[in-house]
Structure formats: C-alpha cells, structure tokens
Motif scaffolding. Structure first.
Motif, PDB file in Angstrom:
ATOM      1  N   VAL A 124       0.820  -1.221   0.000  1.00 48.57           N
ATOM      2  CA  VAL A 124       0.000   0.000   0.000  1.00 48.57           C
ATOM      3  C   VAL A 124       0.848   1.263   0.000  1.00 48.57           C
ATOM      4  CG1 VAL A 124      -1.992  -1.105   1.064  1.00 48.57           C
ATOM      5  CG2 VAL A 124      -0.272  -0.039   2.516  1.00 48.57           C
ATOM      6  N   LEU A 125       2.149   1.120   0.316  1.00 48.05           N
ATOM      7  CA  LEU A 125       3.035   2.276   0.340  1.00 48.05           C
ATOM      8  C   LEU A 125       4.439   1.819  -0.006  1.00 48.05           C
ATOM      9  CD1 LEU A 125       3.672   5.279   1.220  1.00 48.05           C
ATOM     10  CD2 LEU A 125       4.237   4.290   3.448  1.00 48.05           C
ATOM     11  N   SER A 126       5.014   2.392  -1.052  1.00 51.05           N
ATOM     12  CA  SER A 126       6.410   2.146  -1.401  1.00 51.05           C
ATOM     13  C   SER A 126       6.873   3.265  -2.329  1.00 51.05           C
ATOM     14  CB  SER A 126       6.579   0.788  -2.086  1.00 51.05           C
ATOM     15  OG  SER A 126       6.325   0.874  -3.465  1.00 51.05           O
ATOM     16  N   PRO A 127       8.192   3.435  -2.501  1.00 47.46           N
ATOM     17  CA  PRO A 127       8.686   4.443  -3.428  1.00 47.46           C
ATOM     18  C   PRO A 127       8.264   4.168  -4.872  1.00 47.46           C
ATOM     19  CG  PRO A 127      10.437   3.726  -1.956  1.00 47.46           C
ATOM     20  CD  PRO A 127       9.265   2.819  -1.736  1.00 47.46           C
ATOM     21  N   HIS A 128       7.896   2.929  -5.171  1.00 48.46           N
ATOM     22  CA  HIS A 128       7.508   2.545  -6.530  1.00 48.46           C
ATOM     23  C   HIS A 128       5.995   2.512  -6.729  1.00 48.46           C
ATOM     24  CE1 HIS A 128      11.680   1.571  -7.243  1.00 48.46           C
ATOM     25  NE2 HIS A 128      11.665   0.941  -6.084  1.00 48.46           N
ATOM     26  N   GLY A 129       5.244   2.859  -5.704  1.00 51.62           N
ATOM     27  CA  GLY A 129       3.789   2.871  -5.805  1.00 51.62           C
ATOM     28  C   GLY A 129       3.154   1.638  -5.192  1.00 51.62           C
ATOM     29  N   ARG A 130       1.835   1.543  -5.350  1.00 54.49           N
ATOM     30  CA  ARG A 130       1.063   0.427  -4.813  1.00 54.49           C
ATOM     31  C   ARG A 130       1.145  -0.764  -5.752  1.00 54.49           C
ATOM     32  NH1 ARG A 130      -3.740   2.846  -1.577  1.00 54.49           N
ATOM     33  NH2 ARG A 130      -4.393   0.703  -1.639  1.00 54.49           N
ATOM     34  N   GLY A 131       0.825  -1.953  -5.234  1.00 56.57           N
ATOM     35  CA  GLY A 131       0.817  -3.121  -6.105  1.00 56.57           C
ATOM     36  C   GLY A 131       0.643  -4.416  -5.345  1.00 56.57           C
ATOM     37  N   HIS A 132       0.710  -5.509  -6.091  1.00 52.05           N
ATOM     38  CA  HIS A 132       0.539  -6.851  -5.549  1.00 52.05           C
ATOM     39  C   HIS A 132       1.625  -7.749  -6.122  1.00 52.05           C
ATOM     40  CE1 HIS A 132      -3.488  -5.018  -5.649  1.00 52.05           C
ATOM     41  NE2 HIS A 132      -3.655  -5.631  -4.493  1.00 52.05           N
ATOM     42  N   ALA A 133       1.969  -8.787  -5.373  1.00 53.39           N
ATOM     43  CA  ALA A 133       2.896  -9.798  -5.881  1.00 53.39           C
ATOM     44  C   ALA A 133       2.571 -11.118  -5.209  1.00 53.39           C
ATOM     45  CB  ALA A 133       4.340  -9.415  -5.597  1.00 53.39           C
ATOM     46  N   LEU A 134       2.824 -12.197  -5.915  1.00 51.80           N
ATOM     47  CA  LEU A 134       2.644 -13.541  -5.380  1.00 51.80           C
ATOM     48  C   LEU A 134       3.960 -14.271  -5.556  1.00 51.80           C
ATOM     49  CD1 LEU A 134       0.818 -15.844  -4.303  1.00 51.80           C
ATOM     50  CD2 LEU A 134       0.364 -16.400  -6.690  1.00 51.80           C
ATOM     51  N   VAL A 135       4.490 -14.837  -4.463  1.00 50.57           N
ATOM     52  CA  VAL A 135       5.717 -15.621  -4.516  1.00 50.57           C
ATOM     53  C   VAL A 135       5.346 -17.072  -4.249  1.00 50.57           C
ATOM     54  CG1 VAL A 135       7.984 -16.010  -3.488  1.00 50.57           C
ATOM     55  CG2 VAL A 135       7.092 -13.681  -3.691  1.00 50.57           C
ATOM     56  N   LEU A 136       5.711 -17.965  -5.170  1.00 47.98           N
ATOM     57  CA  LEU A 136       5.474 -19.396  -5.018  1.00 47.98           C
ATOM     58  C   LEU A 136       6.816 -20.095  -4.863  1.00 47.98           C
ATOM     59  CD1 LEU A 136       2.866 -19.939  -7.876  1.00 47.98           C
ATOM     60  CD2 LEU A 136       2.412 -19.751  -5.432  1.00 47.98           C
ATOM     61  N   VAL A 137       6.945 -20.926  -3.829  1.00 51.01           N
ATOM     62  CA  VAL A 137       8.174 -21.681  -3.600  1.00 51.01           C
ATOM     63  C   VAL A 137       7.801 -23.155  -3.546  1.00 51.01           C
ATOM     64  CG1 VAL A 137      10.127 -22.043  -2.058  1.00 51.01           C
ATOM     65  CG2 VAL A 137       9.115 -19.775  -2.258  1.00 51.01           C
ATOM     66  N   SER A 138       8.429 -23.955  -4.418  1.00 47.28           N
ATOM     67  CA  SER A 138       8.097 -25.373  -4.498  1.00 47.28           C
ATOM     68  C   SER A 138       9.359 -26.174  -4.763  1.00 47.28           C
ATOM     69  CB  SER A 138       7.100 -25.590  -5.630  1.00 47.28           C
ATOM     70  OG  SER A 138       6.750 -26.948  -5.731  1.00 47.28           O
ATOM     71  N   PRO A 139       9.731 -27.076  -3.868  1.00 44.62           N
ATOM     72  CA  PRO A 139       9.142 -27.375  -2.558  1.00 44.62           C
ATOM     73  C   PRO A 139       9.537 -26.313  -1.535  1.00 44.62           C
ATOM     74  CG  PRO A 139      11.027 -28.811  -2.932  1.00 44.62           C
ATOM     75  CD  PRO A 139      10.840 -27.997  -4.186  1.00 44.62           C
ATOM     76  N   PRO A 140       8.727 -26.129  -0.496  1.00 43.27           N
ATOM     77  CA  PRO A 140       8.951 -25.024   0.437  1.00 43.27           C
ATOM     78  C   PRO A 140      10.201 -25.166   1.299  1.00 43.27           C
ATOM     79  CG  PRO A 140       7.117 -26.367   1.166  1.00 43.27           C
ATOM     80  CD  PRO A 140       7.513 -26.862  -0.190  1.00 43.27           C
ATOM     81  N   ASN A 141      10.717 -26.369   1.474  1.00 43.70           N
ATOM     82  CA  ASN A 141      11.912 -26.535   2.309  1.00 43.70           C
ATOM     83  C   ASN A 141      13.204 -26.402   1.507  1.00 43.70           C
ATOM     84  OD1 ASN A 141      11.440 -28.870   0.940  1.00 43.70           O
ATOM     85  ND2 ASN A 141      12.028 -30.222   2.600  1.00 43.70           N
ATOM     86  N   GLU A 142      13.096 -26.207   0.199  1.00 42.28           N
ATOM     87  CA  GLU A 142      14.252 -25.988  -0.661  1.00 42.28           C
ATOM     88  C   GLU A 142      13.971 -24.763  -1.517  1.00 42.28           C
ATOM     89  OE1 GLU A 142      15.117 -29.391  -3.039  1.00 42.28           O
ATOM     90  OE2 GLU A 142      14.538 -30.751  -1.438  1.00 42.28           O
ATOM     91  N   PHE A 143      14.692 -23.707  -1.293  1.00 43.73           N
ATOM     92  CA  PHE A 143      14.441 -22.472  -2.044  1.00 43.73           C
ATOM     93  C   PHE A 143      15.185 -22.551  -3.378  1.00 43.73           C
ATOM     94  CE2 PHE A 143      14.153 -17.826  -2.638  1.00 43.73           C
ATOM     95  CZ  PHE A 143      12.823 -17.680  -2.339  1.00 43.73           C
ATOM     96  N   VAL A 144      14.807 -23.555  -4.186  1.00 43.62           N
ATOM     97  CA  VAL A 144      15.483 -23.806  -5.458  1.00 43.62           C
ATOM     98  C   VAL A 144      14.656 -23.280  -6.620  1.00 43.62           C
ATOM     99  CG1 VAL A 144      16.350 -25.605  -6.987  1.00 43.62           C
ATOM    100  CG2 VAL A 144      16.665 -25.819  -4.523  1.00 43.62           C
ATOM    101  N   ARG A 145      13.413 -23.716  -6.719  1.00 46.99           N
ATOM    102  CA  ARG A 145      12.542 -23.281  -7.805  1.00 46.99           C
ATOM    103  C   ARG A 145      11.496 -22.340  -7.238  1.00 46.99           C
ATOM    104  NH1 ARG A 145       9.671 -28.019 -10.032  1.00 46.99           N
ATOM    105  NH2 ARG A 145       7.867 -27.355  -8.872  1.00 46.99           N
ATOM    106  N   ARG A 146      11.467 -21.108  -7.727  1.00 42.18           N
ATOM    107  CA  ARG A 146      10.516 -20.133  -7.210  1.00 42.18           C
ATOM    108  C   ARG A 146       9.994 -19.286  -8.357  1.00 42.18           C
ATOM    109  NH1 ARG A 146      15.597 -19.061  -5.777  1.00 42.18           N
ATOM    110  NH2 ARG A 146      16.512 -17.116  -6.458  1.00 42.18           N
ATOM    111  N   THR A 147       8.826 -18.773  -8.163  1.00 40.43           N
ATOM    112  CA  THR A 147       8.197 -17.919  -9.160  1.00 40.43           C
ATOM    113  C   THR A 147       7.651 -16.697  -8.454  1.00 40.43           C
ATOM    114  OG1 THR A 147       7.555 -19.870 -10.417  1.00 40.43           O
ATOM    115  CG2 THR A 147       6.405 -17.833 -10.925  1.00 40.43           C
ATOM    116  N   THR A 148       7.897 -15.527  -9.011  1.00 43.42           N
ATOM    117  CA  THR A 148       7.345 -14.285  -8.487  1.00 43.42           C
ATOM    118  C   THR A 148       6.472 -13.670  -9.552  1.00 43.42           C
ATOM    119  OG1 THR A 148       9.335 -13.940  -7.187  1.00 43.42           O
ATOM    120  CG2 THR A 148       7.904 -12.058  -7.468  1.00 43.42           C
ATOM    121  N   LEU A 149       5.246 -13.315  -9.189  1.00 42.29           N
ATOM    122  CA  LEU A 149       4.285 -12.763 -10.140  1.00 42.29           C
ATOM    123  C   LEU A 149       3.844 -11.378  -9.675  1.00 42.29           C
ATOM    124  CD1 LEU A 149       2.158 -16.012 -10.419  1.00 42.29           C
ATOM    125  CD2 LEU A 149       3.911 -15.242 -12.017  1.00 42.29           C
ATOM    126  N   PRO A 150       4.573 -10.320 -10.059  1.00 39.38           N
ATOM    127  CA  PRO A 150       4.169  -8.965  -9.670  1.00 39.38           C
ATOM    128  C   PRO A 150       3.101  -8.401 -10.603  1.00 39.38           C
ATOM    129  CG  PRO A 150       6.204  -8.870 -10.859  1.00 39.38           C
ATOM    130  CD  PRO A 150       5.837 -10.338 -10.757  1.00 39.38           C
TER     131      PRO A 150
END
Length: 69
Positions: A40-66
C-alpha cells in the motif's frame, strides 16, 4: 491523548503479507508455499505480488508474479 511512537529511518514498503502452505494430499508433506504481498506504500507505488516456492523446504525453484509484468 497518547503520544505517537516515532522511529528514525525510512519506510521501504508497507502492506499485508498472508501466506499459505499447500499439500497434494491431506496426509502428505507440504508441496508449495504461496506468499501474497499487497503493498500500500512504497517508493515505486502500490501493487501486488505472489511468490510461489516449491518445494517449500528448498528455495530452489521459485516464481514471483508482480503486477503489470
């Protein structure tokens, strides 16, 4: 009247960050971590993002959807 608490520094971003762990079946291990950000507040404006981590105990494959990308 209560005095406001003030901290020195700059706010990088402010918002909400709910998360959820997902399972393929109820008795199995967690397969994915989904973390949603509503900014709701940042120098770059408002927005949304979703971070998916699979599998969750290994931060190997991740996807960020801003927003807007």
């Amino acid at each position: 009247m209560v005095d406001a608490i003030r901290f020195p520094g700059t706010v990088e971003w402010s918002g909400e960050n709910p998360g959820i762990y997902l399972k393929a079946n109820p008795n199995g291990p967690f397969t994915t971590l989904a973390s949603f950000f509503r900014v709701v507040l940042s120098p770059h404006g408002r927005g949304h993002a979703l971070v998916l981590v699979s599998p969750p105990n290994e931060f190997v494959r991740r996807t960020t959807l801003p927003d807007g990308q």
